[in-house]
Design an enzyme around this catalytic site. Structure first.
Site, PDB file in Angstrom:
ATOM      1  N   HIS A   9      13.162  29.188  20.223  1.00 33.51           N
ATOM      2  CA  HIS A   9      12.657  28.880  21.805  1.00 33.51           C
ATOM      3  C   HIS A   9      14.384  28.964  21.975  1.00 33.51           C
ATOM      4  O   HIS A   9      14.649  29.030  23.522  1.00 33.51           O
ATOM      5  CB  HIS A   9      12.533  27.675  21.561  1.00 33.51           C
ATOM      6  N   ASP A  15       9.635  23.864  27.930  1.00 35.64           N
ATOM      7  CA  ASP A  15       8.598  24.529  27.413  1.00 35.64           C
ATOM      8  C   ASP A  15       7.774  23.152  27.159  1.00 35.64           C
ATOM      9  O   ASP A  15       7.207  22.819  27.396  1.00 35.64           O
ATOM     10  CB  ASP A  15       9.150  25.689  26.111  1.00 35.64           C
ATOM     11  N   THR A  65       8.415  31.899  25.738  1.00 37.01           N
ATOM     12  CA  THR A  65       8.619  32.554  25.013  1.00 37.01           C
ATOM     13  C   THR A  65       8.382  33.847  24.071  1.00 37.01           C
ATOM     14  O   THR A  65       8.514  34.172  23.175  1.00 37.01           O
ATOM     15  CB  THR A  65      10.297  32.274  23.986  1.00 37.01           C
ATOM     16  N   VAL A 119      21.055  37.770   8.423  1.00 34.35           N
ATOM     17  CA  VAL A 119      21.336  39.556   8.764  1.00 34.35           C
ATOM     18  C   VAL A 119      21.416  39.504   9.927  1.00 34.35           C
ATOM     19  O   VAL A 119      20.955  39.407  11.307  1.00 34.35           O
ATOM     20  CB  VAL A 119      20.527  40.657   8.018  1.00 34.35           C
ATOM     21  N   GLN A 121      20.202  41.463  12.380  1.00 30.06           N
ATOM     22  CA  GLN A 121      18.764  42.147  12.667  1.00 30.06           C
ATOM     23  C   GLN A 121      19.176  43.494  13.175  1.00 30.06           C
ATOM     24  O   GLN A 121      18.624  44.168  13.592  1.00 30.06           O
ATOM     25  CB  GLN A 121      17.862  41.475  12.945  1.00 30.06           C
ATOM     26  N   HIS A 153       7.429  39.060  10.391  1.00 31.41           N
ATOM     27  CA  HIS A 153       6.131  38.612  10.623  1.00 31.41           C
ATOM     28  C   HIS A 153       5.486  38.039  11.796  1.00 31.41           C
ATOM     29  O   HIS A 153       4.600  37.392  12.065  1.00 31.41           O
ATOM     30  CB  HIS A 153       6.903  36.889   9.441  1.00 31.41           C
ATOM     31  N   SER A 189      11.531  39.932  17.078  1.00 29.65           N
ATOM     32  CA  SER A 189      11.630  40.357  16.737  1.00 29.65           C
ATOM     33  C   SER A 189      10.809  41.858  16.666  1.00 29.65           C
ATOM     34  O   SER A 189      11.375  43.340  16.354  1.00 29.65           O
ATOM     35  CB  SER A 189      11.766  40.175  14.886  1.00 29.65           C
ATOM     36  N   GLU A 221      12.902  43.474  19.448  1.00 33.35           N
ATOM     37  CA  GLU A 221      14.289  44.540  19.012  1.00 33.35           C
ATOM     38  C   GLU A 221      13.373  45.818  18.533  1.00 33.35           C
ATOM     39  O   GLU A 221      13.389  46.642  19.036  1.00 33.35           O
ATOM     40  CB  GLU A 221      14.714  43.654  18.101  1.00 33.35           C
ATOM     41  N   ASP A 226       0.877  31.822  16.766  1.00 37.21           N
ATOM     42  CA  ASP A 226       0.455  32.774  17.634  1.00 37.21           C
ATOM     43  C   ASP A 226       1.045  34.409  17.353  1.00 37.21           C
ATOM     44  O   ASP A 226       1.105  35.683  17.929  1.00 37.21           O
ATOM     45  CB  ASP A 226       1.729  32.189  18.916  1.00 37.21           C
ATOM     46  N   GLN A 227       1.397  34.755  16.117  1.00 38.25           N
ATOM     47  CA  GLN A 227       1.783  35.576  15.378  1.00 38.25           C
ATOM     48  C   GLN A 227       0.861  36.347  14.947  1.00 38.25           C
ATOM     49  O   GLN A 227       0.703  37.345  14.801  1.00 38.25           O
ATOM     50  CB  GLN A 227       2.536  35.072  13.964  1.00 38.25           C
TER      51      GLN A 227
END
Length: 466
Positions: free
Chosen positions: A22, A119, A140, A341, A343, A358, A363, A366, A382-383
């Site tokens: 967030h 939020d 988000t 890292v 990413q 995940h 992610s 991107e 939500d994933q």
């Protein structure tokens, strides 16, 4: 509202929930607003400010304001975000977040911004209205998962069999072509957060409080774009009877940063599109058994790989949790890394062909703008829904089959091979769909048009008050 070079600008306060998933998108949005000359006051805890300062591209316009969190019995000293606590203590951090209300109210009274973006802070719209500030709910995690869970027709209660059954079905009037659905074991993951009742909630659950805040706020904006979630944005507008404004994906500009030399050299030793990259974000901590099954599944593919995960629960490093003989078997074709890292730079590298994710919305955003093929292993509420959107509706990804407990190494390997095997028909369709969507998202002017439209809508809100 201030006047600069012939154009009106505004002052916005940001008050995100205390999780990096967030906090970071709120700062990306702040950068986009500041790019157009608008002033931002970003409210978050002091230690977290130091984590975010390097991402502040406009320090002359974006000011961090330290947030004091109250003491909560059982919450570790210095804990400021979900990343700082175990899953079992996350509810205590939520209590601290809600307990900071008086401090945030005093900050807002002193600042008197034109807008306050929030939020999970459900109390913001009613307070903002009292003091003449416009409230903007910033979601988000995308429109699809919001449309499935955070709608007035839901009534999430803990240990309520009716809730569990209802969450396995989409809400009424969801777009007819929707493939969103939660399985029984996924519902168990989704309920606890939304079913929590807070001391100042008057007996309402977190879900009810958030729904009420979306009903009461002046505007709703979502980190998404209509090329991905058009029908869900429309659905939410109907549910909440107000504009729902996509902000675009809000990805940071990476053109001025370089991938660290050691990793760039390692990736560069493999052919184009051959490397598997796996990462689960800053919150996911696997058990030893889950971690080992994952890396064994990736090993089974026979392909080079880079795994970037937090050490499993109970371990200080990832190395000590690796399966027996793993390092000797994979040799130089595999790296398992336990820290942060770069990413975005890894996903953009020509050698990386597959991203095992995940399903965190940032992610995935991107990855959709790069050439990597998506293999999805959702872990939280939500994933799961974002995974169904990408694999079921858009058909730009493969979701790994899950047994009752977790993902087997065989199912992980099989899903990766679908997108990495050049002769796989299903993989060919997924690659073609991904390429088409990438073309739409990366078309010149698309991203900037979302932000221009969003800022214009904010200006219209200000003008209503004048």
């Amino acid at each position: 509202m201030s006047v600069g070079t012939g154009k009106s600008t505004f002052h916005a306060a940001m008050f995100p929930f205390l999780a990096m998933g967030h906090l970071t998108p709120f700062l990306h949005l702040s950068n986009k607003l500041a790019e157009k000359g608008n002033r931002i006051s970003y409210i978050c805890p002091p230690k977290t400010i130091s984590r975010l300062e390097s991402v502040n591209l406009y320090p002359n316009l974006i000011t961090f304001l330290p947030l004091g969190l109250p003491h909560i019995d059982g919450l570790p000293h210095g804990a400021e975000t979900i990343s700082d606590v175990s899953t079992s203590l996350a509810h205590l951090l939520m209590l601290a977040f809600f307990g900071s209300r008086k401090h945030v109210e005093s900050i807002l009274i002193d600042l008197r911004p034109d807008f306050v973006f929030f939020d999970h802070a459900h109390w913001v719209p009613s307070f903002a209205r009292q003091v003449g500030i416009k409230s903007v709910a910033y979601i988000t995690s995308g429109a699809a998962s919001t449309a499935y869970i955070i709608v007035p027709s839901r009534n999430i209660q803990n240990d309520d069999d009716k809730t569990k059954l209802s969450l396995m079905e989409p809400p009424p009037d969801l777009p007819p072509d929707s493939s969103l659905k939660l399985h029984a074991h996924e519902v168990e993951d989704a309920i606890p957060f939304w079913a929590d009742k807070n001391e100042d909630s008057g007996g309402l659950t977190t879900h009810q409080l958030v729904v009420n805040s979306l009903i009461e706020c002046d505007l709703i904006c979502i980190r998404t774009c209509r090329e991905i979630e058009d029908s869900y944005c429309d659905y939410l507008e109907i549910q909440y009877k107000k504009p729902v404004l996509p902000t675009g994906l809000l990805l940071p500009d990476q053109t001025h940063t370089l991938l660290e030399e050691r990793l760039a050299n390692w990736l560069g030793s493999f052919k184009t599109g051959s490397v598997i990259y796996c990462a689960f974000g800053s919150q996911i901590i696997l058990s030893k058994e889950q971690f080992q099954e994952l890396v064994l599944g990736i090993e089974l593919t026979g392909l080079p790989f880079l795994v970037a995960l937090k050490p499993p629960a109970g371990f200080e490093t990832v190395d000590e949790a690796l399966p027996d003989g793993f390092k000797a078997r994979v040799g130089g074709r595999g790296l398992v890394h336990g820290g942060w890292v770069q990413q975005p730079k890894i996903l953009a590298h020509k050698s990386v062909g597959c991203f095992v994710s995940h399903c965190g919305f940032g992610s995935l955003s991107e990855s959709l703008l790069n050439d990597v093929q998506l293999v999805l292993m959702p872990q939280m509420d939500d994933q799961y829904l974002t995974s169904r959107l990408l694999s079921g509706e858009l058909k730009v990804a493969v979701e790994v089959e899950k047994n009752e407990s977790w993902f087997s190494k065989e199912s992980i390997c099989s899903a990766i091979r679908i997108v990495m095997d050049e002769d796989c028909k299903a993989g060919f369709e997924i690659k073609a769909n991904h390429l088409s969507l990438k073309g739409l998202l990366s078309k010149q002017g698309v991203e900037s048009s979302y932000m221009d439209n969003f800022i214009n809508k904010l200006q219209e809100e200000i003008n209503k008050s004048v």
